[in-house]
Enzyme design. Structure first.
Site, PDB file in Angstrom:
ATOM      1  N   ASP A   1      -3.496   8.795   3.440  1.00 23.00           N
ATOM      2  CA  ASP A   1      -2.185   9.199   3.961  1.00 23.00           C
ATOM      3  C   ASP A   1      -1.938  10.677   3.680  1.00 23.00           C
ATOM      4  OD1 ASP A   1      -2.127   8.418   1.224  1.00 23.00           O
ATOM      5  OD2 ASP A   1       0.053   8.313   1.267  1.00 23.00           O
TER       6      ASP A   1
ATOM      7  N   GLU B   1      -0.538   6.746  -1.344  1.00 26.37           N
ATOM      8  CA  GLU B   1      -0.425   7.636  -2.510  1.00 26.37           C
ATOM      9  C   GLU B   1       0.757   8.586  -2.413  1.00 26.37           C
ATOM     10  OE1 GLU B   1      -1.247  10.892  -5.381  1.00 26.37           O
ATOM     11  OE2 GLU B   1      -0.927  11.072  -3.241  1.00 26.37           O
TER      12      GLU B   1
HETATM   13 ZN   LIG Z   1      -3.201  13.891  -2.722  1.00 26.53          ZN
END
Ligand SMILES: [Zn+2]
Length: 376
Positions: free
Chosen positions: A68, A133
């Site tokens: 992401d 994340e």
């Molecule tokens: Zn990162």
């Protein structure tokens, strides 16, 4: 073109704004499957995660990372469209080039080269990949770690491909991070006419001595490996906009980046008792984003430094600065963990970019890690 640039570009082309993966992991899984990795997809709510493994159970060297990216911000401020990977003057531009699609491409290409050159290496290679994340990180890496625990799969060595380099590739590796605790304090007063303060209760005035005390509080002095804990105010809001009104309340947002010399519980109890001492009418809410972690296996760290030096003739220094990362989750499960990746100079900014040479050299570094940890 070069295999690393090709794969990094293919990943950048996919607008995988957190927590959506949008097909990035399918590209990685395709490459890993072709190498003979077994793949365990572990989606959770909006997030895509997977575990991949190849080889013997021990020792295991695991590459961890995320597909992401953060939002692009002002799209008009980009020199090149953020999801159209563009090579320009020796740099690859695009959202995620440095954080961290570039590093994912380096990992995959390094593993392909390594398995081809060392088909009978000792141990195994793992991939722990998430799309959460940058956003709801608890829906990502911890889900994969739960799977590993349930199946008794251990991680001996872990490299998280976060962008840790500062001036030159490989000049900094992170072997720890501070914890992060955010708070919102709302102090209630009583609204009134500014000319009649005795009929009102000014919450801004009540806040000032409290904030002063918090700013001057000696939380800790850090230690040899960590900066001292820092209290920072991020937002203050009070006032109706009118110049003749004492407002009813004030809202103060703050964050502490804290060292392992203190705990989130201790910080919360210090702040709470300070507020009680000031006899305020208030509400206080905390969000604990992450505990600190620290890798202190000196033999492991020295080997990491040696390996990087062998690959690029640059001796990295150890650091625990910067924001939180998913390494904090993995560190509870693996004692030998470092973060090592591309330059962090343009991460989360417009015109995110990475030097093409760095992509090639990071591939080399990751290759050397497998050579040094898995061929003895
Ligand atoms: Zn990162």
């Amino acid at each position: 073109m070069n295999a690393v640039i090709d794969l990094a570009s293919a990943l950048i082309r996919i607008p995988s704004i957190t927590p959506y993966d949008k097909g990035c992991q399918a590209l990685l899984i395709e490459r890993l499957t072709a190498l003979g990795f077994s793949i365990v997809p572990l989606p959770y709510q909006e997030s895509h995660n997977f575990w991949a493994y190849y080889g013997e159970a021990k020792p295991s060297l695991v590459f961890a990372g995320h597909t992401d990216v953060v939002p692009v911000g002002d799209e008009n401020a980009w020199k090149f469209p953020p999801f159209e990977p563009t090579l320009h003057e020796g740099h690859l531009y695009g959202r995620g080039a440095a954080d961290m699609k570039g590093a994912l491409a380096c990992m995959i290409v390094a593993v392909e080269k390594f398995i081809q050159a060392h088909p009978h290496f000792k141990g195994g290679i793992g991939f722990l990949i998430t799309s959460a994340e940058e956003g709801p990180s608890h829906e990502g890496t911890p889900i994969v770690l739960d799977y590993l625990k349930e199946n008794d799969i251990s991680i001996d060595y872990c490299i998280v491909g976060e962008p840790t380099s500062e001036i030159h590739l490989g000049d900094v590796i992170k072997n720890g991070r501070r914890g992060s605790l955010t708070g919102r304090l709302i102090i209630q007063g009583k609204q009134g006419h500014i000319a009649y303060p005795h009929l009102a209760d000014n919450p801004i005035h009540r806040a000032i001595p409290v904030l002063n005390e918090l700013l001057n509080h000696p939380w800790d002095e850090g230690n040899a490996h960590f900066q001292p804990t820092s209290f920072q105010i991020s937002n203050i809001h009070a006032g109706t906009g009118a110049g003749n009104v004492i407002p009813a309340d004030i809202t103060i947002d703050f964050n502490l980046r804290y060292s392992p010399e203190i705990t989130a519980d201790k910080i919360q109890s210090i702040i709470t008792s300070l507020l009680q001492r000031h006899a305020l009418n208030y509400t206080l809410d905390f969000i604990h984003y992450g505990e600190p972690y620290y890798t202190d296996n000196h033999a492991f760290l020295a080997q990491c430094q040696k390996t990087i030096f062998a690959a690029i003739q640059n001796m990295p220094r150890l650091s625990t600065s910067g924001g939180t990362s998913d390494a904090r989750y993995i560190a509870k499960y693996c004692k030998n963990i470092i973060e090592l990746g591309l330059s962090n100079a343009s991460i989360h900014q417009v015109n995110e970019q990475v030097r093409v040479d760095d992509l090639i050299n990071l591939t080399n570094i990751y290759y050397f890690f497998m050579r040094d940890f898995l061929t003895r």
